[in-house]
Design a protein around this motif. Structure first.
Motif, short mmCIF file in Angstrom:
data_model
loop_
_atom_site.label_atom_id
_atom_site.label_comp_id
_atom_site.label_asym_id
_atom_site.label_seq_id
_atom_site.Cartn_x
_atom_site.Cartn_y
_atom_site.Cartn_z
N ALA A 148 -7.42 3.03 2.09
CA ALA A 148 -6.47 2.52 1.37
C ALA A 148 -7.33 1.52 -0.11
CB ALA A 148 -5.81 1.37 2.18
N GLN A 169 -6.31 1.90 -3.57
CA GLN A 169 -6.30 0.60 -4.60
C GLN A 169 -7.07 0.53 -5.71
OE1 GLN A 169 -3.41 -1.73 -4.06
NE2 GLN A 169 -4.17 -2.19 -6.02
N ILE A 225 -0.65 -0.95 -2.89
CA ILE A 225 -0.34 -0.18 -1.87
C ILE A 225 0.50 -0.82 -0.90
CG2 ILE A 225 -1.36 1.23 0.01
CD1 ILE A 225 -3.69 1.90 -1.84
N LEU A 235 0.35 4.21 3.96
CA LEU A 235 -1.32 4.26 3.63
C LEU A 235 -1.86 2.92 4.08
CD1 LEU A 235 -4.10 5.57 2.66
CD2 LEU A 235 -3.27 5.13 0.50
N LYS A 236 -1.21 1.69 3.61
CA LYS A 236 -1.58 0.38 3.98
C LYS A 236 -2.46 -0.03 5.03
CE LYS A 236 -0.11 -4.57 3.56
NZ LYS A 236 1.16 -5.38 3.16
#
Length: 327
Positions: free
Chosen positions: A155, A159, A248, A252-253
């Motif tokens: 993640a 980002q 995000i 996916l976070k």
């Protein structure tokens, strides 16, 4: 959508697969389906030997961008496996709940078992590096080698991708940044058309993925007007989030890998393009520093952006061929 929506814009609509040279027969677009609990997975293979799974970017893109570029692997004794994960391309697009990175891992394992392959080589491009890395972490006994092509892997790296585009916009295109911030002040999310058009129909969007944008014309060796092959924006929103060019917040976070890479011993090749504004050199080098030096190789392509196999094809074939032992 940064790299990935930009990918969807590049993908666009494209009668079945057609080659620029009409005299040559078209080997693509005639794949098979594998039934899984979530639905059908579409896949195509070339050659024979150890399978090389090439994992699509996006998230939301299918396999078409790879077609015609990886035939050199057949001469090394490998089978090329192109596939559309659930939600992408010609595979099942409708599921209950939201799309997640883990679904692609599950698809890969189902396809590996179906092909009766004890070992596979995994290549992940762009966002595809995330499920590629997750597969290697979860099924190391089935991964012979891992290749990360201008790839994210967790993640934070995704980002970083988002943040770098924002930084580039603010510092190099302040007039666009000013307009974007005005839209955000009105409460507009970065998934909305007006916001995306402002970025990706501008000079900023045109420079994000290429060292030389003229090379973009050669990226698509095989095109398709089949609606099944179009980018699925819902996959993108589910995985990245409803404000995907900003933060995000999707499935996916929170996904991390660093703590899982201690003792990671799968031979890994990490490739990046010096001019890549999305999967930046900083992003790909961060992964290199996470992995054991004795099993990891790193190569930067000085005249490439996000599509290194298209911009420096001869070097790409040489580096990958040197990494993958002949069978």
């Amino acid at each position: 959508m940064r790299i990935l929506l930009l990918l969807s814009l590049i993908l666009g609509a494209q009668s079945a697969f057609s080659q620029p040279d009409a005299e040559q027969s078209n080997p693509y677009g005639h794949g098979q389906y594998l039934e899984t609990p979530r639905g059908k997975i579409y896949y195509e293979t070339e050659g024979s030997g150890t399978p090389v799974f090439i994992v699509n970017g996006g998230p939301g893109a299918g396999h078409r961008v790879f077609l015609g570029w990886f035939e050199f692997l057949k001469t090394k004794g490998y089978q090329i496996v192109y596939f559309d994960e659930i939600g992408r391309g010609r595979s099942e697009r409708n599921i209950k709940g939201k799309f997640t990175p883990q679904m692609t891992v599950d698809d890969m394992e189902a396809l590996r078992a179906h092909l009766n392959a004890e070992k596979i080589v995994v290549m992940g491009h762009s966002y595809g590096g995330i499920p590629a890395m997750q597969y290697a972490i979860q099924f190391p006994e089935h991964v012979e080698r891992l290749v990360m092509l201008s790839a994210s892997y967790d993640a934070q790296s995704q980002q970083m991708n988002i943040d770098h585009v924002s930084h580039l916009m603010k510092t190099k295109y302040p007039e666009i940044h000013e307009q974007v911030m005005a839209l955000r002040a009105k409460g507009m999310l970065s998934s909305e058309d007006e916001y995306l058009d402002l970025i990706y129909e501008s000079a900023l969007g045109r420079e994000l993925q290429w060292f030389n944008r003229a090379n973009r014309k050669g990226l698509w060796k095989y095109r398709s007007n089949d609606k099944r092959d179009r980018f699925n924006f819902q996959v993108y929103l589910d995985i990245i989030g409803e404000d995907p060019e900003w933060e995000i917040t999707g499935t996916l976070k929170g996904l991390t890998v660093e703590d899982k890479l201690r003792g990671f011993n799968i031979p890994t090749l990490i490739l990046g393009g010096r001019a890549d504004k999305v999967s930046t050199p900083e992003l790909v080098y961060r992964l290199y520093k996470m992995l054991p030096e004795q099993t990891t190789q790193f190569e930067m392509f000085e005249k490439s952006g996000h599509w290194i196999w298209a911009e420096e094809n001869e070097k790409f074939k040489q580096v990958v061929s040197n990494f993958l032992p002949a069978k």
